[in-house]
Design a protein around this motif. Sequence first.
Motif, mmCIF file in Angstrom:
data_model
loop_
_atom_site.group_PDB
_atom_site.id
_atom_site.type_symbol
_atom_site.label_atom_id
_atom_site.label_comp_id
_atom_site.label_asym_id
_atom_site.label_seq_id
_atom_site.Cartn_x
_atom_site.Cartn_y
_atom_site.Cartn_z
ATOM 1 N N ARG A 1 0.849 -1.208 0.000
ATOM 2 C CA ARG A 1 0.000 0.000 0.000
ATOM 3 C C ARG A 1 0.881 1.253 0.000
ATOM 4 N NH1 ARG A 1 -5.354 -0.749 2.119
ATOM 5 N NH2 ARG A 1 -6.145 -2.426 0.819
ATOM 6 N N ASN A 2 0.280 2.362 -0.361
ATOM 7 C CA ASN A 2 1.043 3.621 -0.337
ATOM 8 C C ASN A 2 0.653 4.524 0.818
ATOM 9 O OD1 ASN A 2 2.922 3.362 -2.351
ATOM 10 N ND2 ASN A 2 1.353 3.724 -3.928
ATOM 11 N N HIS A 3 -0.348 4.106 1.558
ATOM 12 C CA HIS A 3 -0.682 4.889 2.752
ATOM 13 C C HIS A 3 -1.297 4.000 3.825
ATOM 14 C CE1 HIS A 3 -4.735 5.070 0.921
ATOM 15 N NE2 HIS A 3 -5.107 5.036 2.186
ATOM 16 N N ALA A 4 -1.259 4.509 5.047
ATOM 17 C CA ALA A 4 -1.882 3.802 6.165
ATOM 18 C C ALA A 4 -2.564 4.838 7.034
ATOM 19 C CB ALA A 4 -0.807 3.085 6.992
ATOM 20 N N ASP A 5 -3.662 4.439 7.671
ATOM 21 C CA ASP A 5 -4.232 5.349 8.660
ATOM 22 C C ASP A 5 -4.769 4.589 9.857
ATOM 23 O OD1 ASP A 5 -7.269 5.035 8.035
ATOM 24 O OD2 ASP A 5 -6.325 5.485 6.100
ATOM 25 N N VAL A 6 -4.721 5.255 10.989
ATOM 26 C CA VAL A 6 -5.231 4.695 12.238
ATOM 27 C C VAL A 6 -6.121 5.758 12.883
ATOM 28 C CG1 VAL A 6 -4.625 3.845 14.546
ATOM 29 C CG2 VAL A 6 -3.199 3.222 12.598
ATOM 30 N N THR A 7 -7.311 5.332 13.310
ATOM 31 C CA THR A 7 -8.263 6.249 13.945
ATOM 32 C C THR A 7 -8.558 5.765 15.359
ATOM 33 O OG1 THR A 7 -9.306 6.622 11.803
ATOM 34 C CG2 THR A 7 -10.573 7.299 13.740
ATOM 35 N N LEU A 8 -8.431 6.647 16.316
ATOM 36 C CA LEU A 8 -8.765 6.309 17.701
ATOM 37 C C LEU A 8 -9.962 7.154 18.120
ATOM 38 C CD1 LEU A 8 -8.001 4.811 20.328
ATOM 39 C CD2 LEU A 8 -6.489 6.711 20.865
ATOM 40 N N THR A 9 -11.044 6.475 18.533
ATOM 41 C CA THR A 9 -12.242 7.194 18.966
ATOM 42 C C THR A 9 -12.259 7.238 20.488
ATOM 43 O OG1 THR A 9 -13.352 6.313 17.038
ATOM 44 C CG2 THR A 9 -14.760 7.312 18.701
ATOM 45 N N ILE A 10 -12.434 8.449 21.013
ATOM 46 C CA ILE A 10 -12.364 8.648 22.471
ATOM 47 C C ILE A 10 -13.661 9.255 22.970
ATOM 48 C CG2 ILE A 10 -11.110 9.873 24.295
ATOM 49 C CD1 ILE A 10 -8.817 10.130 22.206
ATOM 50 N N ASP A 11 -14.172 8.693 24.058
ATOM 51 C CA ASP A 11 -15.345 9.262 24.720
ATOM 52 C C ASP A 11 -14.856 10.392 25.637
ATOM 53 O OD1 ASP A 11 -17.447 9.853 26.346
ATOM 54 O OD2 ASP A 11 -18.049 7.769 26.681
ATOM 55 N N ASN A 12 -15.309 11.614 25.335
ATOM 56 C CA ASN A 12 -14.879 12.775 26.136
ATOM 57 C C ASN A 12 -16.063 13.346 26.922
ATOM 58 O OD1 ASN A 12 -13.123 14.905 26.977
ATOM 59 N ND2 ASN A 12 -13.933 16.222 25.358
ATOM 60 N N ALA A 13 -17.009 12.442 27.305
ATOM 61 C CA ALA A 13 -18.217 12.899 28.005
ATOM 62 C C ALA A 13 -17.856 13.603 29.314
ATOM 63 C CB ALA A 13 -19.141 11.721 28.278
ATOM 64 N N ASP A 14 -16.725 13.195 29.943
ATOM 65 C CA ASP A 14 -16.329 13.830 31.210
ATOM 66 C C ASP A 14 -15.573 15.142 30.984
ATOM 67 O OD1 ASP A 14 -13.961 12.868 30.189
ATOM 68 O OD2 ASP A 14 -13.459 11.594 31.897
ATOM 69 N N ARG A 15 -15.426 15.518 29.703
ATOM 70 C CA ARG A 15 -14.794 16.804 29.312
ATOM 71 C C ARG A 15 -13.409 17.002 29.959
ATOM 72 N NH1 ARG A 15 -18.770 16.535 26.339
ATOM 73 N NH2 ARG A 15 -19.907 18.326 25.535
ATOM 74 N N THR A 16 -12.573 15.976 29.848
ATOM 75 C CA THR A 16 -11.229 16.105 30.424
ATOM 76 C C THR A 16 -10.169 16.395 29.363
ATOM 77 O OG1 THR A 16 -11.190 13.698 30.440
ATOM 78 C CG2 THR A 16 -11.519 14.759 32.556
#
Length: 202
Positions: A75-90
């Motif tokens: 492949r010529n590219h890679a991506d990684v996505t991290l989903t974070i719950d920020n309900a506590d607004r920290t």
Amino acid sequence: MQFQRLRLSGFKSFVEPTEFRIEPGLTGIVGPNGCGKSNLLEALRWVMGANSAKAMRAGGMDDVIFAGSGARPARNHADVTLTIDNADRTAPAQFNDDPILEVVRRIDRGEGSTYRINGREVRARDVQLLFADASTGANSPALVRQGQISELIGAKPQNRRRILEEAAGVSGLHTRRHEAELRLRAAETNLSRLEDVARELE
Ligand code: ATP
């Protein structure tokens, strides 16, 4: 902040888009040799801003891109996505309006990485500080890789201190202090130049 989901595409052995749900509590990754357990942990460090090829078990940063296998072309590219719950607004102030944060790092072969948080392009430093302030991050002791425990036991006191600082969430403060000191030094240089000019004009 609570990690919810990790999505990888074209990252090391994860050539097809792959999604992992991260449940609250302790997460262990098990599987046969070579199935990609360490690659998964590396993807997590990478999206949090890890910038050393050594930490990625790679010769250069492009080596995190799927290199091809058997009949499958590289492949010529890679991506990684991290989903974070920020309900506590920290999260830090500039990202704190959103209850969910989606951090994306993408690398294009020969062109380096770009980072986005909720679609907005940000600097590597913004992503690194986001996680450093939350006492996690690419060097976090919460991510335990193979051989790390014995490394910790044999580590020099300075290195052990760095691990404790990361756990206490103060490593982001060190980075900010260093940047503030550099700005202060630049301001002092400007000030002394200004004084020279003023003296010449007198
Ligand atoms: P072990 O239990 O033996 O430590 P593991 O489950 O941790 O193994 P990893 O080290 O995560 O396995 O994965 C190793 C596999 O990833 C190898 O088959 C290697 O060829 C593959 N791999 C690593 N980098 C790339 C890349 N850039 N492109 C394609 N495959 C890759």
